[in-house]
Design an enzyme around this catalytic site. Structure first.
Site, short mmCIF file in Angstrom:
data_model
loop_
_atom_site.label_atom_id
_atom_site.label_comp_id
_atom_site.label_asym_id
_atom_site.label_seq_id
_atom_site.Cartn_x
_atom_site.Cartn_y
_atom_site.Cartn_z
N MET A 26 0.83 -1.20 0.00
CA MET A 26 0.00 0.00 0.00
C MET A 26 0.87 1.26 0.00
O MET A 26 0.38 2.35 0.28
CB MET A 26 -0.96 0.01 1.20
CG MET A 26 -2.02 -1.06 1.13
SD MET A 26 -3.52 -0.69 2.08
CE MET A 26 -2.84 -0.49 3.72
N ASN A 28 4.01 3.91 1.11
CA ASN A 28 4.64 4.40 2.34
C ASN A 28 5.69 3.38 2.80
O ASN A 28 5.69 2.92 3.93
CB ASN A 28 3.59 4.65 3.42
CG ASN A 28 4.14 5.45 4.59
OD1 ASN A 28 5.08 6.21 4.45
ND2 ASN A 28 3.55 5.27 5.75
N LEU A 29 6.59 3.07 1.89
CA LEU A 29 7.48 1.93 2.05
C LEU A 29 8.55 2.15 3.11
O LEU A 29 8.97 3.27 3.38
CB LEU A 29 8.15 1.61 0.72
CG LEU A 29 7.21 1.32 -0.46
CD1 LEU A 29 8.01 0.94 -1.69
CD2 LEU A 29 6.19 0.24 -0.11
N GLY A 32 11.35 -3.00 5.50
CA GLY A 32 10.72 -4.31 5.41
C GLY A 32 10.19 -4.59 4.02
O GLY A 32 10.35 -5.70 3.48
N HIS A 33 9.54 -3.60 3.41
CA HIS A 33 9.08 -3.77 2.03
C HIS A 33 10.26 -4.02 1.09
O HIS A 33 10.18 -4.86 0.18
CB HIS A 33 8.33 -2.52 1.56
CG HIS A 33 7.05 -2.25 2.27
ND1 HIS A 33 6.90 -1.20 3.15
CD2 HIS A 33 5.86 -2.89 2.24
CE1 HIS A 33 5.67 -1.19 3.61
NE2 HIS A 33 5.02 -2.21 3.09
N LYS A 146 5.11 -10.56 9.12
CA LYS A 146 4.57 -9.68 10.16
C LYS A 146 3.04 -9.75 10.16
O LYS A 146 2.41 -9.77 11.22
CB LYS A 146 5.02 -8.24 9.98
CG LYS A 146 4.53 -7.32 11.11
CD LYS A 146 4.90 -5.88 10.90
CE LYS A 146 4.02 -5.20 9.90
NZ LYS A 146 2.63 -5.00 10.41
N LEU A 181 8.94 -3.56 11.78
CA LEU A 181 8.78 -2.41 10.89
C LEU A 181 7.37 -2.40 10.31
O LEU A 181 6.83 -3.42 9.90
CB LEU A 181 9.80 -2.46 9.76
CG LEU A 181 11.28 -2.41 10.18
CD1 LEU A 181 12.18 -2.32 8.95
CD2 LEU A 181 11.54 -1.24 11.12
N ARG A 184 2.71 2.08 9.77
CA ARG A 184 2.00 2.82 10.82
C ARG A 184 2.91 3.22 11.98
O ARG A 184 2.48 4.00 12.84
CB ARG A 184 0.80 2.01 11.30
CG ARG A 184 -0.34 1.95 10.27
CD ARG A 184 -1.60 1.32 10.83
NE ARG A 184 -2.73 1.48 9.93
CZ ARG A 184 -3.09 0.63 8.98
NH1 ARG A 184 -2.38 -0.48 8.81
NH2 ARG A 184 -4.13 0.86 8.21
#
Length: 278
Positions: A26, A28-29, A32-33, A146, A181, A184
């Protein structure tokens, strides 16, 4: 790296690929992404990341309107780690009509834990993931552990619908102090960020207790809930469940502890696969 906004253009760009690896996000990296992208690169084919804030998985009181949209920054990060394609459709492209055909995962997995506290969440997740799968047509799909329950729900959907996709679960990326991570985490102020690490510490405390031979799951869960509450958290659940399906564990089952709790206005989730079982 190529940024694509249209489904038809994406399909044309990926035509003929039999080893596409896909990472749905979604936006807002964070690191972890990016670790998921690096895992996807090991598949050897083109790597696609999607960036789409999916309205269907947000309840009316949740943060859909304020969820950070950072496409330019995200694309720069993806470019640096070797992503080949970014699929960033707008809402009209992915949902040209009101989405009345939806995917309802089985209640015994999807309506517990996260699904209990966020009714309809996994319907929204499965619907958008299936739609993105149809757009990208990947051979591999990489999801972070996660979101443990989400990973299991997606795997079950892929099996049930006989999709030719291997769903790969990547280990949770953590900050140096152990905090999982999450996009949010950016909602936390300085004091809350320092406190946030206690969620993962409670999970590690449970792991330590299990290593020492304890199997009184309910007592361990209650103690963790009480400890978080005493520090000002509002826990939704701390639950020890079977890894395979998040059912109630029996002797000999491999287990995971999953947790969700609010710190101020921010809801955090985490989990830990326990290293010893009874």
């Amino acid at each position: 790296m190529r940024v694509i906004h249209r489904i038809a253009e994406l399909r044309q760009a990926l035509a003929g690929s039999s080893a596409t690896a896909f990472v749905p996000t979604m936006g807002n990296l964070h690191a972890g992404h990016l670790a998921l992208i690096e895992r996807a690169r090991k598949a050897g084919g083109p790597v696609v990341a999607s960036i789409f804030v999916n309205r269907l998985q947000f309840a009316p009181h949740e943060d859909f309107d304020t969820y950070p949209r950072t496409l330019e920054r995200d694309c720069e990060l993806l470019r640096k780690v070797g992503c080949d394609f970014v699929f960033a459709p707008n809402e009209a492209e992915l949902y040209p009509q009101r989405q009345v055909c939806t995917v309802h995962p089985p209640a015994d997995l999807a309506d517990i834990l996260e699904g209990h506290f966020r009714p309809g969440f996994f319907i929204g997740v499965c619907t958008v993931v299936l739609k993105l799968f149809n757009c990208v047509q990947p051979r591999y799909a990489i999801f972070g552990k996660k979101d443990y329950q989400q990973l299991l729900v997606v795997r079950q959907m892929v099996r049930q619908l006989a999709l030719p996709i291997e769903v790969i679960g990547a280990e949770t990326a953590r900050a140096d102090d152990g905090l999982a991570l999450s996009s949010r985490n950016g909602y936390l102020d300085e004091v809350q960020r320092a406190e946030a690490v206690y969620l993962s510490r409670e999970l590690r405390a449970i792991d330590s207790a299990v290593r020492q031979g304890r199997s009184d799951w309910a007592s361990l869960e209650s103690a963790a809930m009480d400890a978080l509450s005493a520090r000002g958290w509002r826990p939704d659940y701390v639950a020890i469940r079977r890894r395979i399906d998040l059912g109630e564990p029996a002797a000999g089952d491999a287990v995971v502890v999953v947790a969700a709790a609010r710190l101020g206005a921010t809801r955090l989730i985490d989990n830990l696969e326990l290293s010893a079982v009874s």
